[in-house]
Design a protein around this motif. Structure first.
Motif, PDB file in Angstrom:
ATOM      1  N   LEU A   1       5.641  22.606  -8.239  1.00 52.96           N
ATOM      2  CA  LEU A   1       6.252  22.208  -9.512  1.00 52.96           C
ATOM      3  C   LEU A   1       7.169  23.321 -10.010  1.00 52.96           C
ATOM      4  O   LEU A   1       6.895  24.504  -9.780  1.00 52.96           O
ATOM      5  N   PRO A   2       8.247  22.979 -10.723  1.00 51.56           N
ATOM      6  CA  PRO A   2       9.066  24.019 -11.350  1.00 51.56           C
ATOM      7  C   PRO A   2       8.245  24.768 -12.399  1.00 51.56           C
ATOM      8  O   PRO A   2       7.254  24.250 -12.927  1.00 51.56           O
ATOM      9  N   PRO A   3       8.643  25.980 -12.738  1.00 53.92           N
ATOM     10  CA  PRO A   3       7.911  26.749 -13.761  1.00 53.92           C
ATOM     11  C   PRO A   3       7.826  25.978 -15.074  1.00 53.92           C
ATOM     12  O   PRO A   3       8.795  25.339 -15.506  1.00 53.92           O
ATOM     13  N   ASP A   4       6.643  26.033 -15.693  1.00 49.63           N
ATOM     14  CA  ASP A   4       6.407  25.411 -17.010  1.00 49.63           C
ATOM     15  C   ASP A   4       6.724  23.918 -17.029  1.00 49.63           C
ATOM     16  O   ASP A   4       7.117  23.363 -18.061  1.00 49.63           O
ATOM     17  N   TYR A   5       6.553  23.258 -15.886  1.00 45.46           N
ATOM     18  CA  TYR A   5       6.962  21.854 -15.765  1.00 45.46           C
ATOM     19  C   TYR A   5       6.291  20.961 -16.807  1.00 45.46           C
ATOM     20  O   TYR A   5       6.945  20.150 -17.466  1.00 45.46           O
ATOM     21  N   ILE A   6       4.996  21.103 -16.966  1.00 43.04           N
ATOM     22  CA  ILE A   6       4.260  20.194 -17.855  1.00 43.04           C
ATOM     23  C   ILE A   6       4.661  20.417 -19.306  1.00 43.04           C
ATOM     24  O   ILE A   6       5.030  19.477 -20.030  1.00 43.04           O
ATOM     25  N   LEU A   7       4.612  21.660 -19.767  1.00 50.37           N
ATOM     26  CA  LEU A   7       4.929  21.932 -21.165  1.00 50.37           C
ATOM     27  C   LEU A   7       6.399  21.634 -21.482  1.00 50.37           C
ATOM     28  O   LEU A   7       6.727  21.220 -22.596  1.00 50.37           O
ATOM     29  N   ALA A   8       7.270  21.809 -20.500  1.00 46.84           N
ATOM     30  CA  ALA A   8       8.694  21.544 -20.722  1.00 46.84           C
ATOM     31  C   ALA A   8       9.013  20.057 -20.772  1.00 46.84           C
ATOM     32  O   ALA A   8      10.079  19.670 -21.270  1.00 46.84           O
ATOM     33  N   ASN A   9       8.100  19.232 -20.276  1.00 43.02           N
ATOM     34  CA  ASN A   9       8.363  17.791 -20.192  1.00 43.02           C
ATOM     35  C   ASN A   9       7.372  16.956 -21.003  1.00 43.02           C
ATOM     36  O   ASN A   9       7.301  15.740 -20.833  1.00 43.02           O
ATOM     37  N   VAL A  10       6.626  17.607 -21.883  1.00 42.10           N
ATOM     38  CA  VAL A  10       5.575  16.912 -22.608  1.00 42.10           C
ATOM     39  C   VAL A  10       6.135  15.817 -23.518  1.00 42.10           C
ATOM     40  O   VAL A  10       5.422  14.852 -23.853  1.00 42.10           O
ATOM     41  N   ASP A  11       7.404  15.926 -23.888  1.00 43.13           N
ATOM     42  CA  ASP A  11       8.006  14.892 -24.731  1.00 43.13           C
ATOM     43  C   ASP A  11       8.020  13.523 -24.051  1.00 43.13           C
ATOM     44  O   ASP A  11       8.047  12.492 -24.721  1.00 43.13           O
ATOM     45  N   LYS A  12       7.960  13.513 -22.729  1.00 45.54           N
ATOM     46  CA  LYS A  12       8.001  12.249 -21.985  1.00 45.54           C
ATOM     47  C   LYS A  12       6.698  11.460 -22.108  1.00 45.54           C
ATOM     48  O   LYS A  12       6.647  10.282 -21.748  1.00 45.54           O
ATOM     49  N   ILE A  13       5.630  12.102 -22.604  1.00 43.47           N
ATOM     50  CA  ILE A  13       4.366  11.382 -22.796  1.00 43.47           C
ATOM     51  C   ILE A  13       4.055  11.208 -24.286  1.00 43.47           C
ATOM     52  O   ILE A  13       2.904  10.945 -24.656  1.00 43.47           O
ATOM     53  N   ALA A  14       5.081  11.322 -25.102  1.00 49.46           N
ATOM     54  CA  ALA A  14       4.874  11.199 -26.548  1.00 49.46           C
ATOM     55  C   ALA A  14       4.275   9.851 -26.923  1.00 49.46           C
ATOM     56  O   ALA A  14       3.551   9.743 -27.913  1.00 49.46           O
ATOM     57  N   GLY A  15       4.551   8.820 -26.143  1.00 44.07           N
ATOM     58  CA  GLY A  15       4.032   7.497 -26.461  1.00 44.07           C
ATOM     59  C   GLY A  15       2.720   7.157 -25.803  1.00 44.07           C
ATOM     60  O   GLY A  15       2.227   6.029 -25.927  1.00 44.07           O
ATOM     61  N   VAL A  16       2.133   8.112 -25.086  1.00 51.77           N
ATOM     62  CA  VAL A  16       0.878   7.876 -24.366  1.00 51.77           C
ATOM     63  C   VAL A  16      -0.281   8.470 -25.157  1.00 51.77           C
ATOM     64  O   VAL A  16      -0.262   9.665 -25.494  1.00 51.77           O
ATOM     65  N   ASP A  17      -1.297   7.684 -25.452  1.00 54.76           N
ATOM     66  CA  ASP A  17      -2.489   8.198 -26.125  1.00 54.76           C
ATOM     67  C   ASP A  17      -3.193   9.201 -25.217  1.00 54.76           C
ATOM     68  O   ASP A  17      -3.519   8.881 -24.064  1.00 54.76           O
ATOM     69  N   THR A  18      -3.429  10.401 -25.744  1.00 50.63           N
ATOM     70  CA  THR A  18      -4.007  11.468 -24.940  1.00 50.63           C
ATOM     71  C   THR A  18      -5.303  11.965 -25.574  1.00 50.63           C
ATOM     72  O   THR A  18      -5.357  12.205 -26.787  1.00 50.63           O
ATOM     73  N   TYR A  19      -6.329  12.110 -24.749  1.00 48.48           N
ATOM     74  CA  TYR A  19      -7.656  12.559 -25.183  1.00 48.48           C
ATOM     75  C   TYR A  19      -8.027  13.766 -24.321  1.00 48.48           C
ATOM     76  O   TYR A  19      -7.910  13.716 -23.091  1.00 48.48           O
ATOM     77  N   ILE A  20      -8.488  14.827 -24.959  1.00 44.37           N
ATOM     78  CA  ILE A  20      -8.744  16.079 -24.257  1.00 44.37           C
ATOM     79  C   ILE A  20     -10.166  16.553 -24.535  1.00 44.37           C
ATOM     80  O   ILE A  20     -10.601  16.605 -25.685  1.00 44.37           O
ATOM     81  N   VAL A  21     -10.886  16.896 -23.461  1.00 46.56           N
ATOM     82  CA  VAL A  21     -12.203  17.523 -23.561  1.00 46.56           C
ATOM     83  C   VAL A  21     -12.138  18.833 -22.779  1.00 46.56           C
ATOM     84  O   VAL A  21     -11.715  18.839 -21.616  1.00 46.56           O
ATOM     85  N   HIS A  22     -12.560  19.927 -23.412  1.00 50.59           N
ATOM     86  CA  HIS A  22     -12.488  21.221 -22.728  1.00 50.59           C
ATOM     87  C   HIS A  22     -13.700  22.060 -23.104  1.00 50.59           C
ATOM     88  O   HIS A  22     -14.041  22.178 -24.288  1.00 50.59           O
ATOM     89  N   GLY A  23     -14.347  22.633 -22.109  1.00 49.33           N
ATOM     90  CA  GLY A  23     -15.494  23.500 -22.353  1.00 49.33           C
ATOM     91  C   GLY A  23     -15.059  24.811 -22.990  1.00 49.33           C
ATOM     92  O   GLY A  23     -14.166  25.499 -22.477  1.00 49.33           O
ATOM     93  N   ARG A  24     -15.686  25.166 -24.097  1.00 47.59           N
ATOM     94  CA  ARG A  24     -15.318  26.396 -24.803  1.00 47.59           C
ATOM     95  C   ARG A  24     -15.514  27.632 -23.921  1.00 47.59           C
ATOM     96  O   ARG A  24     -14.805  28.641 -24.073  1.00 47.59           O
ATOM     97  N   PHE A  25     -16.461  27.574 -22.986  1.00 48.89           N
ATOM     98  CA  PHE A  25     -16.786  28.741 -22.167  1.00 48.89           C
ATOM     99  C   PHE A  25     -16.262  28.598 -20.736  1.00 48.89           C
ATOM    100  O   PHE A  25     -16.749  29.254 -19.818  1.00 48.89           O
ATOM    101  N   ASP A  26     -15.255  27.770 -20.561  1.00 49.29           N
ATOM    102  CA  ASP A  26     -14.638  27.524 -19.255  1.00 49.29           C
ATOM    103  C   ASP A  26     -14.002  28.808 -18.723  1.00 49.29           C
ATOM    104  O   ASP A  26     -13.141  29.396 -19.372  1.00 49.29           O
TER     105      ASP A  26
END
Length: 361
Positions: A283-308
């Motif tokens: 992937l190009p550098p920072d691909y996901i964060l640079a293209n996050v606008d393309k998922i603006a219409g997608v409902d996103t749910y995030i679960v992350h372990g605090r001690f990961d």
């Protein structure tokens, strides 16, 4: 002294809401030629239900039937599949060697494979995409490129894949560990798992620890011509695999490395990960964060372990900040008292609750 009442694990025990049932269908789906890559898949739940595409971690981690238990089998049609080169997909790194299994094995190919599997299984509308760790990376890339096909993103253990994220896990204080093993000279997962870190570094000569990932990749790229070389390569693969398996759990089971210590699993897991990491995840550098606008219409749910310690919480924080910056914050952002593994109790409860509460497609 009696330590018998101390909790020995953070893994899920009886927190599962849904039972483990046999797959209702399975198959091997051809997706490419030269080499002839084919994906092993299994289907669970309601054949007429809302489709869920499950993306496993690694890359190279493969799926297991237990992963179907996050989902209400009366509501969802759940597709588990092994990505290129691992699990029961062919060619396989362990069975057929890395030359074949790693050829035409990139992020672009994996995204195309999702669409090929969709088409083969007759999924024509939107689907939920559920992914953890590397699976969260692949899910985000897929949604960025095909937002029209994604009803919701359910993401666990966010992996953005920046160089600093890999250095945190694989480099740490390695360059000086031989002289000052307890030096906190760099950030890293080694701080919380010193014994496992020592075992991870053991296959790499001290002189080569300035770039641990490159040193491991050199071992994996060898074409063994003797039993000693084969043994060295296998020991390195197991060390790489067990390191990640150990630090995935907030409370690791030091007596049982599970699948991570299995030779075939380790060969696939370690060599596919090293292949992707050496190429910056293709992937190009920072691909996901640079293209996050393309998922603006997608409902996103995030679960992350605090001690990961595999994918520190900062990676989820970056994604959430990026979504908030475009006016599309996640529908849920749950920080569990857990490590990285999807099989830790609080993470299981959170993911299951999200799937139960999703608005229907």
């Amino acid at each position: 002294m009696d330590f018998s009442r101390l909790r020995a694990t953070s893994k899920v025990v009886d927190e599962w809401k849904y039972p483990l049932v046999p797959a209702r269908a399975s198959g091997l789906q051809p997706v490419d030629r030269d080499p002839d890559h084919a994906l092993y898949w299994e289907e669970y739940g309601n054949p007429d239900g809302e489709p869920v595409m499950f993306l496993h971690g690694g890359p190279g981690g493969a799926c297991a039937p237990v992963m179907s238990r996050f989902f209400d089998p009366a509501r969802y049609r759940v597709i588990l599949f092994d990505q290129r080169g691992c699990g029961k997909s062919t060619p396989n790194v362990a069975a057929d060697g890395p030359k074949a299994a790693l050829t035409r094995n990139t992020t672009d190919h994996l995204v195309d494979d999702i669409n090929a599997l969709r088409d083969a299984l007759g999924i024509t509308g939107k689907m939920h995409v559920f992914g953890g760790s590397w699976g969260s990376t692949l899910a985000l890339v897929y949604a960025i490129r095909h937002p029209d096909k994604v009803a919701a993103l359910i993401l666990r253990g966010i992996f953005i894949g920046a160089r600093q994220d890999l250095l945190y896990m694989y480099q740490g204080n390695a360059a000086v560990a031989d002289q000052t093993p307890y030096a906190l000279s760099e950030p890293g997962a080694y701080i919380a798992y010193p014994e496992a870190w020592k075992a991870f570094l053991a296959p790499i000569a001290p002189a080569d620890r300035g770039d641990v990932m490159a040193a491991y990749k050199t071992i994996f790229d060898l074409q063994p011509t003797s039993e000693a070389e084969r043994k060295r390569q296998l020991e390195a693969a197991v060390a790489w695999s067990v390191w990640e398996g150990t630090i995935s759990n907030m409370i690791p089971d030091e007596a049982d490395s599970g699948k991570f210590g299995d030779a075939d699993f380790a060969l696939c897991f370690a060599q596919i990960e090293a292949h992707f990491f050496a190429h910056n995840l293709f992937l190009p550098p920072d691909y996901i964060l640079a293209n996050v606008d393309k998922i603006a219409g997608v409902d996103t749910y995030i679960v992350h372990g605090r001690f990961d310690q595999v994918c520190p919480l900062t990676q989820a924080s970056q994604l959430v900040a990026a979504l908030e910056a475009i006016g599309s914050p996640p529908k849920a952002y749950v920080k569990t008292n857990a490590g990285h593994s999807a099989m830790e109790a609080e993470t299981v409860l959170a993911l299951t609750a999200i799937m139960d509460g999703l608005p229907p497609i």
